[in-house]
Design an enzyme around this catalytic site. Structure first.
Site, PDB file in Angstrom:
ATOM      1  N   ASP A  13       0.882  -1.148   0.000  1.00 30.65           N
ATOM      2  CA  ASP A  13       0.000   0.000   0.000  1.00 30.65           C
ATOM      3  C   ASP A  13       0.936   1.218   0.000  1.00 30.65           C
ATOM      4  O   ASP A  13       2.101   1.103   0.368  1.00 30.65           O
ATOM      5  CB  ASP A  13      -0.885  -0.021   1.259  1.00 30.65           C
ATOM      6  CG  ASP A  13      -1.720   1.237   1.376  1.00 30.65           C
ATOM      7  OD1 ASP A  13      -2.416   1.578   0.408  1.00 30.65           O
ATOM      8  OD2 ASP A  13      -1.661   1.883   2.442  1.00 30.65           O
ATOM      9  N   ASP A  15       0.043   5.136   0.760  1.00 30.29           N
ATOM     10  CA  ASP A  15      -0.094   6.149   1.812  1.00 30.29           C
ATOM     11  C   ASP A  15      -0.082   5.466   3.183  1.00 30.29           C
ATOM     12  O   ASP A  15      -0.851   4.539   3.425  1.00 30.29           O
ATOM     13  CB  ASP A  15      -1.397   6.938   1.612  1.00 30.29           C
ATOM     14  CG  ASP A  15      -1.309   8.348   2.191  1.00 30.29           C
ATOM     15  OD1 ASP A  15      -0.338   8.636   2.922  1.00 30.29           O
ATOM     16  OD2 ASP A  15      -2.203   9.154   1.906  1.00 30.29           O
TER      17      ASP A  15
HETATM   18 MG   LIG Z   1      -2.652   3.258   3.441  1.00 28.59          MG
END
Ligand SMILES: [Mg+2]
Length: 264
Positions: A13, A15
């Protein structure tokens, strides 16, 4: 018990894992260099399809992270791949979404836009949604068009704050139709499975590294992957305890790298 020595590929992932806002997080370059040296493939997966993979490459580069666009997988991209593998060329689509999604589906002529008698309604985030668009989509779904949603994120992080996301538009269409859409993005397992396929990876040998239990970890777990939670984003140590449990919990990427070096 997670044996990192068995991992052949990694999905990140972005962010809360590689960066927070515009700030790169500690240990990214070292971890990627380690994976390269070990011959372990990796890609980034994100529900946020407001930027194209090329734009993500630029954003990452500006923070000193060298990840090419081919290794950035958005929910729109996965939706496009999934739909091509499921429906024949010439399938008629109604799109509630923005330019990126439209180009992905219509750019090569595989799908044909048909706003009145579509076979599919494909919906993502659309900053210019109008009542007229919701009405067209509602009528099509009520007539039996399959309803596909790129991602269920209810809000969307903008410079002004959280604004309505794909999931908010989905809520309106579900309310109007009572239909249950097929959702592609995290936490749905399709996103993870197709991303692993693109990398040529077996889910069981793939590690998902995320910062959210309810999307990154839950979705990857359902897809049969191994999971590592980093505490540099949304989930905090005190949130742990709810199912599913990640296979590994680490404070940050340097801690993950330290574990990995020990395992090899
Ligand atoms: Mg995230």
């Amino acid at each position: 018990m997670l044996d990192l020595a068995t991992i052949r590929g990694v999905l990140f992932d972005m962010d809360g894992v590689l960066y927070r806002g515009r700030q790169v997080l500690a240990g990214v370059a070292e971890l990627l260099a380690f994976l390269d040296a070990q011959g372990i493939g990796y890609a980034c997966i994100t529900n946020n399809a407001s930027m194209t993979p090329a734009q993500y490459e630029e954003k990452l580069q500006a923070m000193g992270i060298a990840i090419p666009a081919e290794r950035v997988v958005t929910s729109a991209l996965i939706t496009g791949r999934y739909l091509r593998s499921t429906y024949p060329a010439g399938t008629r689509v109604l799109i509630v979404g923005m330019r990126g999604l439209r180009e992905l589906l219509l750019g090569d002529g595989y799908f044909v836009e048909d706003r009145l008698t579509p076979d599919l309604v494909v919906q993502g985030v659309d900053f210019e949604t109008t009542y007229a668009k919701l009405k067209e989509a509602t009528l099509a779904i009520r007539r039996g068009a399959h309803y596909i949603v790129t991602n269920p994120d209810r809000s969307f992080p903008s410079e002004e704050g959280l604004i309505p996301g794909s999931g908010a538009i989905m809520a309106a269409l579900v309310a109007a139709t009572d239909a249950t859409p097929l959702v592609i993005g995290k936490p749905a397992p399709t996103m993870f499975r197709v991303a692993a396929e693109m990398l040529g990876l077996d889910p069981a040998q793939t590690l998902m590294v995320g910062d959210r239990l309810d999307t990154d970890i839950a979705g990857a777990h359902t897809a049969g992957m191994r999971t590592a939670l980093v505490l540099t984003g949304v989930t905090r140590r005190e949130d742990l305890g709810a199912d599913p449990q990640p296979d590994l919990v680490v404070d940050d990427l340097p801690a993950l790298l330290a574990h990995w070096r020990e395992a090899c």
